[in-house]
Motif scaffolding. Structure first.
Motif, mmCIF file in Angstrom:
data_model
loop_
_atom_site.group_PDB
_atom_site.id
_atom_site.type_symbol
_atom_site.label_atom_id
_atom_site.label_comp_id
_atom_site.label_asym_id
_atom_site.label_seq_id
_atom_site.Cartn_x
_atom_site.Cartn_y
_atom_site.Cartn_z
ATOM 1 N N TYR A 1 0.808 -1.220 0.000
ATOM 2 C CA TYR A 1 0.000 0.000 0.000
ATOM 3 C C TYR A 1 0.842 1.269 0.000
ATOM 4 C CZ TYR A 1 -4.607 -2.137 0.590
ATOM 5 O OH TYR A 1 -5.774 -2.806 0.392
ATOM 6 N N PRO B 1 -0.458 4.180 -3.625
ATOM 7 C CA PRO B 1 -1.648 4.812 -3.026
ATOM 8 C C PRO B 1 -2.769 5.088 -4.013
ATOM 9 C CG PRO B 1 0.105 6.416 -3.321
ATOM 10 C CD PRO B 1 0.709 5.083 -3.631
ATOM 11 N N GLY C 1 -7.514 -1.712 -1.946
ATOM 12 C CA GLY C 1 -6.763 -0.500 -2.246
ATOM 13 C C GLY C 1 -6.924 0.526 -1.139
ATOM 14 N N VAL C 2 -5.966 1.434 -1.042
ATOM 15 C CA VAL C 2 -5.988 2.459 0.002
ATOM 16 C C VAL C 2 -7.253 3.302 -0.070
ATOM 17 C CG1 VAL C 2 -4.797 4.534 0.861
ATOM 18 C CG2 VAL C 2 -3.468 2.563 0.080
ATOM 19 N N THR D 1 -5.319 2.495 5.485
ATOM 20 C CA THR D 1 -4.187 3.336 5.142
ATOM 21 C C THR D 1 -2.997 2.944 5.995
ATOM 22 O OG1 THR D 1 -5.658 5.174 4.580
ATOM 23 C CG2 THR D 1 -3.338 5.709 4.977
#
Length: 215
Positions: A33, A37, A72-73, A78
């Motif tokens: 990640y 980003p 995904g971020v 995060t």
């Protein structure tokens, strides 16, 4: 992500998004990640896991990713300087990558398909929030038994009627998901089986509430 869109329109949207399809071997790192980003991934074939490593290198499994799962971020987790998050192939995988900027940019043709994809992403964000709440519920339990029973109950509730519930992890991966020692977890599973609370065969299980006798 392409729910409600016809196959011919899906192919057109994939070209429009400049999507990239890659193959990964079991155990391979699909994505880090911190390095990507702007990238979303869709599992086309195979299974993967979302893994978090804290500052001390301790490994925790955040989520199991099956076919059609999106990661995904943008709408999951995060990574911070205190931890890193990676997607690891649990089996051989085929993954389609799309940049979020390609999805969220204003469509020049104002096509309905593009709007539908954005709508689906918002729905996925909601589902991820529910999944995160479920994980918090599991990890907030005080004992290994309570964590395990809470986790299995959630899996059982999501299993379609007529099917046998199945854990999406190996015992080692399950211990990482529950953030407990593997040997201690195995002892707890054995104790619950011997006491009649749980039946367990490979990854399939059944919780015997009130010690009912039908298996």
């Amino acid at each position: 992500m392409f729910k409600g869109i016809e196959s011919k329109d899906c192919r057109r949207m994939i070209d429009c998004f400049n999507a990239e399809i890659k193959l990964f071997k079991s155990g391979g790192r699909i994505m880090d990640y911190s390095d990507n980003p702007d990238k979303l991934g869709i599992v086309l074939n195979g299974t993967a896991v979302m893994v978090r490593y804290d500052i001390n290198g301790v490994r925790s499994i955040m989520e199991s990713l099956e076919e059609q799962s999106v990661f995904g971020v943008y709408f999951t987790f995060t990574a911070s300087q205190r931890s890193s998050i990676e997607i690891i192939a649990e089996t051989d995988c085929e993954i389609m990558f799309v940049r979020r900027s390609e999805i969220t940019k204003r469509c020049e043709n104002a096509c309905q398909c593009h709007s539908k994809v954005v709508e689906n992403l918002l729905e996925l964000m909601s589902e991820k929030a529910i999944s995160l709440n479920e994980r918090i519920e599991v990890l907030s339990q005080r004992t290994i038994e309570d964590k395990l029973i809470s986790c299995l109950s959630i899996i059982e509730e999501k299993t379609p009627k007529g099917r046998t519930p199945q854990i999406p992890f190996s015992t080692t991966a399950l211990s990482d998901y529950l953030c407990v020692n593997r040997s201690a977890l195995q002892r707890e599973i054995t104790r619950l089986k011997n006491s009649g609370v749980l039946t367990f065969s490979k990854r399939k299980f059944k919780l015997m509430r009130n010690h009912d006798s039908d298996i």
